[in-house]
Motif scaffolding. Structure first.
Motif, PDB file in Angstrom:
ATOM      1  N   THR A  39     -43.578  36.909  52.295  1.00  0.00           N
ATOM      2  CA  THR A  39     -44.271  35.887  51.490  1.00  0.00           C
ATOM      3  C   THR A  39     -43.944  34.500  52.004  1.00  0.00           C
ATOM      4  OG1 THR A  39     -44.145  37.345  49.557  1.00  0.00           O
ATOM      5  CG2 THR A  39     -44.635  35.030  49.160  1.00  0.00           C
ATOM      6  N   ARG A  40     -42.695  34.233  52.291  1.00  0.00           N
ATOM      7  CA  ARG A  40     -42.293  32.906  52.768  1.00  0.00           C
ATOM      8  C   ARG A  40     -42.956  32.585  54.112  1.00  0.00           C
ATOM      9  NH1 ARG A  40     -38.911  30.879  56.352  1.00  0.00           N
ATOM     10  NH2 ARG A  40     -38.182  32.959  56.954  1.00  0.00           N
ATOM     11  N   LEU A  41     -42.957  33.549  55.034  1.00  0.00           N
ATOM     12  CA  LEU A  41     -43.531  33.310  56.350  1.00  0.00           C
ATOM     13  C   LEU A  41     -45.026  33.051  56.272  1.00  0.00           C
ATOM     14  CD1 LEU A  41     -41.633  36.052  58.384  1.00  0.00           C
ATOM     15  CD2 LEU A  41     -41.401  33.579  58.668  1.00  0.00           C
ATOM     16  N   GLN A  42     -45.724  33.822  55.447  1.00  0.00           N
ATOM     17  CA  GLN A  42     -47.177  33.647  55.398  1.00  0.00           C
ATOM     18  C   GLN A  42     -47.567  32.356  54.714  1.00  0.00           C
ATOM     19  OE1 GLN A  42     -49.348  37.075  54.087  1.00  0.00           O
ATOM     20  NE2 GLN A  42     -48.568  38.359  55.728  1.00  0.00           N
ATOM     21  N   ILE A  43     -46.827  31.967  53.682  1.00  0.00           N
ATOM     22  CA  ILE A  43     -47.124  30.695  53.020  1.00  0.00           C
ATOM     23  C   ILE A  43     -46.808  29.532  53.952  1.00  0.00           C
ATOM     24  CG2 ILE A  43     -46.392  29.161  51.151  1.00  0.00           C
ATOM     25  CD1 ILE A  43     -46.118  31.571  49.368  1.00  0.00           C
ATOM     26  N   ALA A  44     -45.692  29.619  54.688  1.00  0.00           N
ATOM     27  CA  ALA A  44     -45.334  28.556  55.626  1.00  0.00           C
ATOM     28  C   ALA A  44     -46.351  28.450  56.750  1.00  0.00           C
ATOM     29  CB  ALA A  44     -43.940  28.807  56.175  1.00  0.00           C
ATOM     30  N   ARG A  45     -46.864  29.588  57.232  1.00  0.00           N
ATOM     31  CA  ARG A  45     -47.869  29.552  58.291  1.00  0.00           C
ATOM     32  C   ARG A  45     -49.169  28.934  57.814  1.00  0.00           C
ATOM     33  NH1 ARG A  45     -48.899  34.584  58.739  1.00  0.00           N
ATOM     34  NH2 ARG A  45     -50.940  34.444  57.748  1.00  0.00           N
ATOM     35  N   ASP A  46     -49.589  29.282  56.592  1.00  0.00           N
ATOM     36  CA  ASP A  46     -50.820  28.688  56.040  1.00  0.00           C
ATOM     37  C   ASP A  46     -50.663  27.198  55.837  1.00  0.00           C
ATOM     38  OD1 ASP A  46     -51.951  31.160  56.064  1.00  0.00           O
ATOM     39  OD2 ASP A  46     -51.589  31.580  53.950  1.00  0.00           O
ATOM     40  N   ALA A  47     -49.444  26.769  55.445  1.00  0.00           N
ATOM     41  CA  ALA A  47     -49.236  25.337  55.212  1.00  0.00           C
ATOM     42  C   ALA A  47     -49.324  24.548  56.507  1.00  0.00           C
ATOM     43  CB  ALA A  47     -47.889  25.132  54.554  1.00  0.00           C
TER      44      ALA A  47
END
Length: 226
Positions: free
Chosen positions: A218-226
C-alpha cells in the motif's frame, strides 16, 4: 470523508483533496489497506492470546503424574480452545474477503510483469492444488512490481512472503490436528497442548507477516501514484 493522506475533510462530490490533491482512488485504496491491516492485527492478537493461555496449561500437565491426571477435567479445559480456533478461522475468512478486494486493486495498480493473470487473484485461492503455491507468487509479483528493488531486496521480499505462506499452511494444519487429538492419557494431553501452542504461534506470525506485506505494498503504490 477525511482524506487518508492528510486528514482534511473532503466533500463527497469532490474527486480530489483540496489540501493535498490526493485522488479518490488513492484515498479508497489506502482506506482498504488500513482496514485489512487492522483486521490482520486483530487476528494476530487473538491468536497470540490463545497461545499464551495454552502455554499456562503446560506447567500443570508437566507436574501431573499418571495417578493424578484426570482426562475428564483436561478435556473440559481444552474444549473452549477448539472453539477459539474455529472463531479464528471464521475471522480469517472475513479478513480474507477484504484482503482479496485489496489484492485485486493492488494487482491492477502494479505495472507488471506478472506470472499469472488477474483472474488468479480470485481463482488461485479456490482451485485445488494450485491454491498451495499460486497465492504467494501473486503477492510476491505485486510487491516487487510496486517499487524498485535490488536483488537482495527481492530476496528479502521473497523470504517474507514464503514465511507468511508457510505459517498459514502450518497454522491451518496444526489447528485441525489440535481439534482431533485426544486427551485420554497424560502424554496425549501434553502433545495436544503443544500442538495448540504451535498452531496459535503460526497463526499469529502469519498474520503479522501479512500485515507487513499489506503495509509495504500500500505504501509503495500510494507513493508511486503521488
Amino acid at each position: 470523508m477525511p482524506c487518508a493522506l492528510c486528514g482534511d475533510i473532503i466533500p463527497t462530490e469532490v474527486a480530489r483533496c483540496p489540501a493535498c490533491g490526493a485522488w479518490a482512488r488513492r484515498r479508497d485504496f489506502r482506506a482498504v489497506g488500513v482496514a485489512v491491516f487492522m483486521l490482520l492485527g486483530f487476528n494476530a492478537f487473538v491468536a497470540l492470546g490463545s497461545g499464551i493461555s495454552l502455554v499456562r496449561l503446560l506447567q500443570p500437565l508437566h507436574q501431573a503424574t499418571h495417578d493424578t491426571y484426570d482426562p475428564v477435567v483436561t478435556e473440559r479445559v481444552l474444549a473452549p480452545y477448539t472453539d477459539v480456533f474455529l472463531i479464528c478461522a471464521i475471522m480469517a475468512g472475513i479478513t480474507g474477503l477484504l484482503y482479496l478486494g485489496w489484492l485485486w486493486r493492488a494487482y491492477g495498480q502494479s505495472p507488471g510483469p506478472h506470472r499469472h493473470r488477474r483472474a488468479w487473484v480470485l481463482f488461485g485461492w479456490i482451485t485445488p492444488l494450485a491454491n498451495l503455491w499460486v497465492p504467494p507468487r501473486l503477492v510476491y509479483d505485486v510487491w516487487v512490481n510496486s517499487g524498485r528493488f535490488r536483488t537482495t531486496q527481492r530476496h528479502a521480499v521473497g523470504a517474507v512472503v514464503a514465511g507468511w505462506w508457510g505459517f498459514v499452511l502450518l497454522g491451518v494444519g496444526l489447528a485441525r490436528l489440535f481439534a482431533v487429538t485426544g486427551v485420554h492419557t497424560l502424554a496425549e494431553a501434553r502433545f495436544s497442548v503443544h500442538v495448540g501452542v504451535a498452531a496459535a504461534a503460526c497463526e499469529a506470525l502469519a498474520a503479522a507477516l501479512c500485515m507487513a506485506s499489506v503495509f509495504e505494498i500500500t505504501r509503495l503504490q500510494i507513493a508511486r501514484d503521488a
